[in-house]
Design a protein around this motif. Sequence first.
Motif, PDB file in Angstrom:
ATOM      1  N   UNK A   1      56.691  87.493   0.797  1.00 36.74           N
ATOM      2  CA  UNK A   1      56.194  86.462   1.708  1.00 36.74           C
ATOM      3  C   UNK A   1      56.337  87.029   3.113  1.00 36.74           C
ATOM      4  N   UNK A   2      55.279  87.061   3.912  1.00 40.28           N
ATOM      5  CA  UNK A   2      55.378  87.584   5.286  1.00 40.28           C
ATOM      6  C   UNK A   2      56.438  86.834   6.097  1.00 40.28           C
ATOM      7  N   UNK A   3      57.090  87.551   6.986  1.00 36.93           N
ATOM      8  CA  UNK A   3      58.192  86.971   7.759  1.00 36.93           C
ATOM      9  C   UNK A   3      57.779  85.747   8.552  1.00 36.93           C
ATOM     10  N   UNK A   4      56.535  85.718   9.017  1.00 40.00           N
ATOM     11  CA  UNK A   4      56.115  84.588   9.851  1.00 40.00           C
ATOM     12  C   UNK A   4      56.030  83.273   9.080  1.00 40.00           C
ATOM     13  N   UNK A   5      56.038  83.330   7.732  1.00 39.07           N
ATOM     14  CA  UNK A   5      55.965  82.110   6.925  1.00 39.07           C
ATOM     15  C   UNK A   5      57.337  81.620   6.462  1.00 39.07           C
TER      16      UNK A   5
ATOM     17  N   UNK B   1      68.977  63.785   1.335  1.00 42.21           N
ATOM     18  CA  UNK B   1      69.618  64.633   0.327  1.00 42.21           C
ATOM     19  C   UNK B   1      70.596  65.564   1.044  1.00 42.21           C
ATOM     20  N   UNK B   2      71.861  65.557   0.624  1.00 41.55           N
ATOM     21  CA  UNK B   2      72.894  66.311   1.340  1.00 41.55           C
ATOM     22  C   UNK B   2      73.663  67.237   0.396  1.00 41.55           C
ATOM     23  N   UNK B   3      74.450  68.119   1.026  1.00 43.56           N
ATOM     24  CA  UNK B   3      75.353  69.029   0.308  1.00 43.56           C
ATOM     25  C   UNK B   3      74.601  69.899  -0.688  1.00 43.56           C
ATOM     26  N   UNK B   4      73.556  70.577  -0.180  1.00 45.27           N
ATOM     27  CA  UNK B   4      72.773  71.472  -1.035  1.00 45.27           C
ATOM     28  C   UNK B   4      72.583  72.819  -0.337  1.00 45.27           C
ATOM     29  N   UNK B   5      72.316  73.830  -1.172  1.00 41.54           N
ATOM     30  CA  UNK B   5      71.896  75.137  -0.664  1.00 41.54           C
ATOM     31  C   UNK B   5      70.600  75.511  -1.365  1.00 41.54           C
ATOM     32  N   UNK B   6      69.627  75.959  -0.583  1.00 45.41           N
ATOM     33  CA  UNK B   6      68.341  76.400  -1.120  1.00 45.41           C
ATOM     34  C   UNK B   6      68.195  77.888  -0.833  1.00 45.41           C
ATOM     35  N   UNK B   7      67.987  78.678  -1.887  1.00 37.70           N
ATOM     36  CA  UNK B   7      67.749  80.115  -1.747  1.00 37.70           C
ATOM     37  C   UNK B   7      66.278  80.398  -2.022  1.00 37.70           C
ATOM     38  N   UNK B   8      65.604  81.030  -1.077  1.00 37.20           N
ATOM     39  CA  UNK B   8      64.218  81.450  -1.266  1.00 37.20           C
ATOM     40  C   UNK B   8      64.245  82.834  -1.912  1.00 37.20           C
ATOM     41  N   UNK B   9      63.804  82.928  -3.177  1.00 36.11           N
ATOM     42  CA  UNK B   9      63.983  84.173  -3.929  1.00 36.11           C
ATOM     43  C   UNK B   9      62.676  84.891  -4.254  1.00 36.11           C
ATOM     44  N   UNK B  10      61.539  84.200  -4.210  1.00 36.61           N
ATOM     45  CA  UNK B  10      60.289  84.854  -4.611  1.00 36.61           C
ATOM     46  C   UNK B  10      59.118  84.067  -4.043  1.00 36.61           C
ATOM     47  N   UNK B  11      57.939  84.626  -4.167  1.00 43.38           N
ATOM     48  CA  UNK B  11      56.748  83.953  -3.692  1.00 43.38           C
ATOM     49  C   UNK B  11      55.577  84.909  -3.642  1.00 43.38           C
ATOM     50  N   UNK B  12      54.443  84.388  -3.210  1.00 46.94           N
ATOM     51  CA  UNK B  12      53.252  85.219  -3.031  1.00 46.94           C
ATOM     52  C   UNK B  12      52.379  84.585  -1.955  1.00 46.94           C
ATOM     53  N   UNK B  13      51.431  85.377  -1.451  1.00 48.15           N
ATOM     54  CA  UNK B  13      50.572  84.865  -0.376  1.00 48.15           C
ATOM     55  C   UNK B  13      49.166  85.413  -0.544  1.00 48.15           C
ATOM     56  N   UNK B  14      48.238  84.791   0.181  1.00 53.57           N
ATOM     57  CA  UNK B  14      46.844  85.224   0.212  1.00 53.57           C
ATOM     58  C   UNK B  14      46.547  85.701   1.625  1.00 53.57           C
ATOM     59  N   UNK B  15      45.925  86.843   1.734  1.00 49.82           N
ATOM     60  CA  UNK B  15      45.710  87.459   3.046  1.00 49.82           C
ATOM     61  C   UNK B  15      44.886  86.579   3.973  1.00 49.82           C
ATOM     62  N   UNK B  16      44.017  85.737   3.416  1.00 48.54           N
ATOM     63  CA  UNK B  16      43.141  84.887   4.241  1.00 48.54           C
ATOM     64  C   UNK B  16      43.585  83.431   4.234  1.00 48.54           C
ATOM     65  N   UNK B  17      43.886  82.908   3.059  1.00 51.56           N
ATOM     66  CA  UNK B  17      44.109  81.465   2.921  1.00 51.56           C
ATOM     67  C   UNK B  17      45.541  81.008   3.226  1.00 51.56           C
ATOM     68  N   UNK B  18      46.500  81.897   3.238  1.00 53.40           N
ATOM     69  CA  UNK B  18      47.883  81.474   3.493  1.00 53.40           C
ATOM     70  C   UNK B  18      48.078  81.057   4.946  1.00 53.40           C
ATOM     71  N   UNK B  19      48.902  80.014   5.138  1.00 52.15           N
ATOM     72  CA  UNK B  19      49.175  79.487   6.480  1.00 52.15           C
ATOM     73  C   UNK B  19      50.569  78.881   6.496  1.00 52.15           C
ATOM     74  N   UNK B  20      51.038  78.541   7.677  1.00 52.49           N
ATOM     75  CA  UNK B  20      52.350  77.915   7.805  1.00 52.49           C
ATOM     76  C   UNK B  20      52.391  76.577   7.082  1.00 52.49           C
TER      77      UNK B  20
ATOM     78  N   UNK C   1      50.604  75.620   4.532  1.00 48.97           N
ATOM     79  CA  UNK C   1      50.556  75.812   3.085  1.00 48.97           C
ATOM     80  C   UNK C   1      51.942  76.142   2.534  1.00 48.97           C
ATOM     81  N   UNK C   2      52.689  77.000   3.238  1.00 48.02           N
ATOM     82  CA  UNK C   2      54.026  77.340   2.746  1.00 48.02           C
ATOM     83  C   UNK C   2      55.003  76.184   2.936  1.00 48.02           C
ATOM     84  N   UNK C   3      54.785  75.376   3.949  1.00 50.74           N
ATOM     85  CA  UNK C   3      55.623  74.181   4.123  1.00 50.74           C
ATOM     86  C   UNK C   3      55.422  73.224   2.959  1.00 50.74           C
TER      87      UNK C   3
END
Length: 387
Positions: A229-233, A255-274, A276-278
């Motif tokens: 996943x590009x850094x900007x997303x 929702x409290x007392x949680x940890x979320x780890x982002x471990x994987x993903x994919x993107x599209x060179x044209x269609x991906x946007x901020x 969309x990832x949100x």
Amino acid sequence: RVVNDTHGDLTYLRIYSGILKKGDRVLNPGNGKKENISRIFEMHAKDRQALDQVGAGNIVAVVGVKDSITGDTLCDPDNPIILERMDFPDPVISMSIEPNTADDNRKLGEALVLIRREDPSFQSHFDEETGQTIIAGMGELHLEIIKNRLVRDMKIGVEVGRPRVSYREAIKGSAENVRGRFKKQTGGRGQFGDVAINLMPYTKEQAEEDGLEFKDNIAFENKIIGGKIPKEFIPSVEVGVRQTALSGITAGYPLINIKVELIDGSFHAVDSSQIAFEQAARLALRDAVQKAGSILLEPIMKVVIITPEEYLGNITGDLASRRGMITDTEDRGHVKAVNAEVPLSEMFGYTTILRGMSQGRAANSMEFLEYRPMPPSLQAEMVKSGA
């Protein structure tokens, strides 16, 4: 401490070291802004005595401080230091407040800003879904005092709704490698975002040990490698996670007392946007909570009741009927002191009921203790009713 005064805001200070003089310019290292100490007063109830300077150990009120709030440190600009801040707990009860006229609406907004500056344990916000202003505090009495101050002291016409308990959501277990994919094609440029996350219970102590930010009782860690996943997303994924957690998953409570780890993903060179990832992060978190299992947490209050012994049986029986747990009973002269832990939702109007049970001879105090899981039967009922 900041107190509104007819001649401007009075800021109460305790001098820990050195000498503070009238006209001094001091630094708030927390926000980097400088403050002017235009006047110094020694306070005696409503009377005040002007001072030219004050030394260590004294508590005084000053005029001229604009950008500092309760708990901030003020110091010599050449020797910056930050003292340990006071921790203010999150509000546990809220209610709506509505102005009667357009003029009251204008004055209400200004008054709430003033009260928030004076009292960090008080919060207010505008709910866009209902169009209501919501005020929140540490108990029923706290909000009653705020309301009386608005009406009696500030002459603002308001109507208030019924108090609502501020519940919280948490998770029972963990969920690994949960995927959220947002894909939308509308003829032109589409939207595409794809993330995979791990979700787990987490505490403030764990966050401090791991060096992670625990804002709003939520930790987020980016474990993406290889540019999947590009850094900007990445910030957009974190925003999606945090906003979804704050709005609630199961019953609409944070929702409290949680940890979320982002471990994987994919993107599209044209269609991906901020955006969309949100949205992908929102979908992933909702699915992860369903897999981990959710529970509702309710605020538990520490209650102390002082009562003559002849009313002790009735009072302890009433506490038991309110799901209260009595932790201690002790003698204090000719009266009994009962210490109990009771859910806040069971304590609305309790002071009036206590007076009735004791012919006006018993008194009570109440403060927030902690959040605890709600009984499954009550949780199911609350989720079903959409409370």
